[in-house]
Design a protein around this motif. Structure first.
Motif, PDB file in Angstrom:
ATOM      1  N   LEU A 159     -10.440  -2.966   0.090  1.00 49.83           N
ATOM      2  CA  LEU A 159     -11.354  -2.445   1.100  1.00 49.83           C
ATOM      3  C   LEU A 159     -11.474  -3.445   2.242  1.00 49.83           C
ATOM      4  O   LEU A 159     -11.787  -4.618   2.018  1.00 49.83           O
ATOM      5  CB  LEU A 159     -12.747  -2.181   0.490  1.00 49.83           C
ATOM      6  CG  LEU A 159     -12.790  -1.146  -0.616  1.00 49.83           C
ATOM      7  CD1 LEU A 159     -14.186  -1.087  -1.211  1.00 49.83           C
ATOM      8  CD2 LEU A 159     -12.366   0.216  -0.109  1.00 49.83           C
ATOM      9  N   VAL A 172      -7.460  -0.611  -5.131  1.00 52.07           N
ATOM     10  CA  VAL A 172      -7.878  -0.383  -3.754  1.00 52.07           C
ATOM     11  C   VAL A 172      -8.392  -1.670  -3.121  1.00 52.07           C
ATOM     12  O   VAL A 172      -9.254  -2.344  -3.684  1.00 52.07           O
ATOM     13  CB  VAL A 172      -8.977   0.708  -3.698  1.00 52.07           C
ATOM     14  CG1 VAL A 172      -9.477   0.909  -2.284  1.00 52.07           C
ATOM     15  CG2 VAL A 172      -8.450   2.018  -4.272  1.00 52.07           C
ATOM     16  N   THR A 227       0.844  -1.198   0.000  1.00 58.69           N
ATOM     17  CA  THR A 227       0.000   0.000   0.000  1.00 58.69           C
ATOM     18  C   THR A 227       0.876   1.243   0.000  1.00 58.69           C
ATOM     19  O   THR A 227       1.734   1.403   0.874  1.00 58.69           O
ATOM     20  CB  THR A 227      -0.995   0.051   1.185  1.00 58.69           C
ATOM     21  OG1 THR A 227      -1.678   1.317   1.142  1.00 58.69           O
ATOM     22  CG2 THR A 227      -0.324  -0.114   2.532  1.00 58.69           C
ATOM     23  N   LEU A 238      -6.250   6.724   7.126  1.00 58.58           N
ATOM     24  CA  LEU A 238      -6.454   7.648   6.002  1.00 58.58           C
ATOM     25  C   LEU A 238      -7.862   8.232   6.006  1.00 58.58           C
ATOM     26  O   LEU A 238      -8.042   9.435   5.854  1.00 58.58           O
ATOM     27  CB  LEU A 238      -6.217   6.928   4.670  1.00 58.58           C
ATOM     28  CG  LEU A 238      -4.789   6.677   4.256  1.00 58.58           C
ATOM     29  CD1 LEU A 238      -4.747   5.896   2.962  1.00 58.58           C
ATOM     30  CD2 LEU A 238      -4.027   7.975   4.112  1.00 58.58           C
ATOM     31  N   VAL A 239      -8.837   7.377   6.174  1.00 56.40           N
ATOM     32  CA  VAL A 239     -10.231   7.804   6.072  1.00 56.40           C
ATOM     33  C   VAL A 239     -10.593   8.771   7.202  1.00 56.40           C
ATOM     34  O   VAL A 239     -11.351   9.720   6.997  1.00 56.40           O
ATOM     35  CB  VAL A 239     -11.170   6.572   6.069  1.00 56.40           C
ATOM     36  CG1 VAL A 239     -12.629   6.995   6.054  1.00 56.40           C
ATOM     37  CG2 VAL A 239     -10.862   5.690   4.871  1.00 56.40           C
ATOM     38  N   LEU A 242      -5.728  12.649   3.847  1.00 56.96           N
ATOM     39  CA  LEU A 242      -6.206  11.954   2.657  1.00 56.96           C
ATOM     40  C   LEU A 242      -6.219  12.892   1.447  1.00 56.96           C
ATOM     41  O   LEU A 242      -5.759  12.526   0.368  1.00 56.96           O
ATOM     42  CB  LEU A 242      -7.599  11.379   2.896  1.00 56.96           C
ATOM     43  CG  LEU A 242      -8.250  10.652   1.714  1.00 56.96           C
ATOM     44  CD1 LEU A 242      -7.409   9.463   1.273  1.00 56.96           C
ATOM     45  CD2 LEU A 242      -9.656  10.205   2.079  1.00 56.96           C
ATOM     46  N   VAL A 261      -7.362   1.241   1.766  1.00 60.96           N
ATOM     47  CA  VAL A 261      -8.170   2.297   2.374  1.00 60.96           C
ATOM     48  C   VAL A 261      -8.358   1.907   3.835  1.00 60.96           C
ATOM     49  O   VAL A 261      -9.226   1.113   4.177  1.00 60.96           O
ATOM     50  CB  VAL A 261      -9.521   2.468   1.646  1.00 60.96           C
ATOM     51  CG1 VAL A 261     -10.357   3.532   2.321  1.00 60.96           C
ATOM     52  CG2 VAL A 261      -9.267   2.829   0.189  1.00 60.96           C
TER      53      VAL A 261
END
Length: 178
Positions: A171, A169, A107, A145-146, A152, A141
């Motif tokens: 999830l 990505v 990542t 980050l979120v 972000l 993700v």
């Protein structure tokens, strides 16, 4: 350490104790593309550059949390942006019509400060080219980050400036059962 040797006539391989994870990725030699030339599609001009190893996340769909326990040493490691620039320079000399590069890492968001520096370097490389290279990478993700919207947005802006056109990505569901 870290060597498995298959001895003729024996069913099992001889195994030495595991080696530590190699922490200084810049100390490793750059890829010898002569060895891989026969598998590079002359029409495609999409190549791969390994930019780091390991992932700090423990996603249920991934094996990184198990791999992290196989050896000692720092698991999440990155090449320096300057070292990556050197390899891209070699690729541009060998393949002047290079169109895209897959930046291989579990990542690219594992370290936002490192990713921002890398993106600055990629943008500098592209600024010197008549036709910019399109980059692609993986991005998990994850909550770090979120939940940090400013971080972000800074990362996504850096991706745009670097011409990182495609993100694969993964999830995480958040559920150990799933």
């Amino acid at each position: 350490q870290g060597t498995w040797i298959k001895i003729p006539g024996r069913a099992e391989a001889e195994c030495t104790p595991p080696a530590q994870f190699h922490e200084d990725l810049d100390a490793l030699p750059l890829m010898n593309y002569d060895h891989w030339a026969r598998w590079i599609d002359p029409e495609d001009r999409t190549l791969r550059v390994v930019i780091g190893r390991g992932c700090p996340n423990a996603c249920t769909y991934c094996s990184n949390h198990a791999l992290r326990r196989t050896q000692s040493g720092r698991y999440v490691r990155f090449r320096s942006p300057g070292n990556i620039r050197s390899e891209i320079g070699i690729l541009l000399k060998r393949f002047p019509d290079l169109k895209s590069i897959n930046l291989e890492i579990e990542t690219i968001g594992a370290s936002v400060p490192w990713a921002l520096k890398l993106c600055d370097t990629l943008a500098e490389i592209n600024a010197a080219l008549e036709t910019p290279i399109a980059f692609r990478s993986n991005l998990a993700v994850a909550s770090h980050l979120v939940q940090a919207e400013e971080k972000l947005h800074a990362l996504l802006g850096a991706f745009r400036r670097a011409n990182l056109r495609t993100l694969d990505v993964g999830l995480e569901s958040g559920s150990a059962r799933i």
